[in-house]
Write a protein that holds these residues in place. Structure first.
Motif, PDB file in Angstrom:
ATOM      1  N   SER A 277       0.829  -1.203   0.000  1.00 44.36           N
ATOM      2  CA  SER A 277       0.000   0.000   0.000  1.00 44.36           C
ATOM      3  C   SER A 277       0.871   1.264   0.000  1.00 44.36           C
ATOM      4  O   SER A 277       2.073   1.226   0.295  1.00 44.36           O
ATOM      5  N   GLN A 278       0.231   2.357  -0.317  1.00 41.58           N
ATOM      6  CA  GLN A 278       0.922   3.648  -0.335  1.00 41.58           C
ATOM      7  C   GLN A 278       1.385   4.043   1.066  1.00 41.58           C
ATOM      8  O   GLN A 278       2.446   4.637   1.229  1.00 41.58           O
ATOM      9  N   GLU A 279       0.582   3.693   2.071  1.00 33.88           N
ATOM     10  CA  GLU A 279       0.954   4.023   3.449  1.00 33.88           C
ATOM     11  C   GLU A 279       2.239   3.300   3.857  1.00 33.88           C
ATOM     12  O   GLU A 279       3.089   3.881   4.532  1.00 33.88           O
TER      13      GLU A 279
ATOM     14  N   TYR B  95       4.698   2.370   1.835  1.00 29.33           N
ATOM     15  CA  TYR B  95       5.799   3.056   1.161  1.00 29.33           C
ATOM     16  C   TYR B  95       6.149   4.372   1.852  1.00 29.33           C
ATOM     17  O   TYR B  95       7.321   4.713   2.005  1.00 29.33           O
ATOM     18  N   THR B  96       5.134   5.092   2.271  1.00 25.21           N
ATOM     19  CA  THR B  96       5.372   6.362   2.965  1.00 25.21           C
ATOM     20  C   THR B  96       6.104   6.123   4.289  1.00 25.21           C
ATOM     21  O   THR B  96       7.079   6.811   4.600  1.00 25.21           O
ATOM     22  N   ASN B  97       5.637   5.145   5.061  1.00 23.17           N
ATOM     23  CA  ASN B  97       6.286   4.846   6.343  1.00 23.17           C
ATOM     24  C   ASN B  97       7.713   4.345   6.141  1.00 23.17           C
ATOM     25  O   ASN B  97       8.616   4.692   6.907  1.00 23.17           O
TER      26      ASN B  97
END
Length: 106
Positions: A2-4, A6-8
């Motif tokens: 998920s994008q979350e 990758y962000t984390n």
């Protein structure tokens, strides 16, 4: 993924790089005081261990919570111990009474 995630992951990698750069710029004489203070501040990890324990529903989460709590407690107590020993180096030596004799003096 998920994008979350990758962000984390990006935030984690950037924090590692920034931490490495900051640590490499600190003179060696200040490493011990800074790290002992940082270890004491890492008591936040104890709160994280409690959060893991609150959400645990499997034996491996319980094991993870126990290990997190144990290692964070060791880290915090070690930080305080190092700080105490370091601050003890700045105490003035106690004066000995003038009338006491040393061993071997007659």
């Amino acid at each position: 993924m998920s994008q979350e995630l990758y962000t984390n992951l990006a935030i984690f990698v950037l924090s590692l790089l920034v931490g490495f750069e900051v640590m490499s710029k600190i003179p060696a004489t200040l490493q011990t005081p800074m790290m002992s203070g940082a270890n004491a501040i890492h008591g936040v990890v104890v709160v994280g261990a409690f959060a893991i324990a609150a959400e645990a529903n499997n034996w491996y989460f319980y094991l993870l919570a126990f290990l997190a709590a144990f290692f964070s407690a060791v880290n915090v107590s070690g930080g305080y111990t190092v700080t105490d020993r370091m601050l003890g180096m700045f105490n003035r030596p106690k004066d000995k009474p003038a009338d006491s004799k040393k061993e071997g003096d007659q």
